[in-house]
Scaffold this motif. Sequence first.
Motif, PDB file in Angstrom:
ATOM      1  N   THR A  51       0.820  -1.220   0.000  1.00 48.40           N
ATOM      2  CA  THR A  51       0.000   0.000   0.000  1.00 48.40           C
ATOM      3  C   THR A  51       0.851   1.266   0.000  1.00 48.40           C
ATOM      4  O   THR A  51       0.339   2.350  -0.258  1.00 48.40           O
ATOM      5  N   VAL A  69      -7.497  -3.455   2.708  1.00 48.29           N
ATOM      6  CA  VAL A  69      -6.903  -4.779   2.865  1.00 48.29           C
ATOM      7  C   VAL A  69      -7.685  -5.523   3.926  1.00 48.29           C
ATOM      8  O   VAL A  69      -8.048  -4.961   4.956  1.00 48.29           O
ATOM      9  N   PHE A  86      -6.141  -7.720  -1.127  1.00 49.59           N
ATOM     10  CA  PHE A  86      -5.936  -6.296  -1.436  1.00 49.59           C
ATOM     11  C   PHE A  86      -6.934  -5.815  -2.487  1.00 49.59           C
ATOM     12  O   PHE A  86      -7.164  -6.489  -3.497  1.00 49.59           O
TER      13      PHE A  86
END
Length: 241
Positions: free
Chosen positions: A82, A180, A237
């Motif tokens: 991320t 997530v 994700f």
Amino acid sequence: MAKKFLINTGGNKFLIKDTAKDFHTKFGFFKKGDFKSKGKIKTNTGKEFSVFDAGFIDLHRKIKRDAQIIPLKDIGLIVSETGVNPKSKVVDAGSGSGALACFLANIVKEVVTYEIREDFIKIVEYNIKFLGLKNVKIKNKNIYEGIDEKNVDLVALDLPEPWRALSSVKKALKVGGFLVSYSPSIPQVMDFVDKVRKNKNFAYIKTSEIIEREWEVEGRKVRPRSQAIGHSGFLSFVRRI
Ligand code: SAH
């Protein structure tokens, strides 16, 4: 005085939470005054240790834990996938022991963590103080019912039914922001990914499992450590579009 960390050449480690007290170990004991020294200190039986101010990770490894925490190997993937950084705003649920929330708080601008159980909130409050964090806010709220924050860069879910948070997450995340979800078993992953795929506000990226295998290296005895940790969870994700 700051909490101190001791380590010797054999890798034996101790965290000294209270430097105003003597500290006993199987290698002998240290007198409270010893912790003021810099560099090397010795126990009463002459065993030498290096002493320094405990770092964030030395403390994080010793946080109080009750619920199953997200292990460091999995936090590593969340951080790398991320790209969270000192400008990021993060929402996390449920707090549990706050292992993930607190780790991320050490990297990002602010973390808001949602938890429905008051007994867990007490543990997280303790851990926040223990780690000296100033940028974590705990909310005693059910995340399925809404997220107050807007323009969030990352929402991290560690919940039994993460798909039930999708409409809250949609409103909270900025476009391009990450979601997530961490789940210990595959049926949860299947339901979550299925719901994400049917939702036009999200793009499904991937589901991964991190398998870390530590090795023992002792002379010519070099092999995977036998009591390796088993399974923790799967990470899915998603991006807000
Ligand atoms: N990620 C945490 C562990 C979370 S354990 C850590 O690293 O320490 C899961 C937690 O989610 C539990 O404490 C549970 O009480 C909480 N929880 C379950 N459903 C929730 C909901 N709808 N909203 C907020 N918290 C919830």
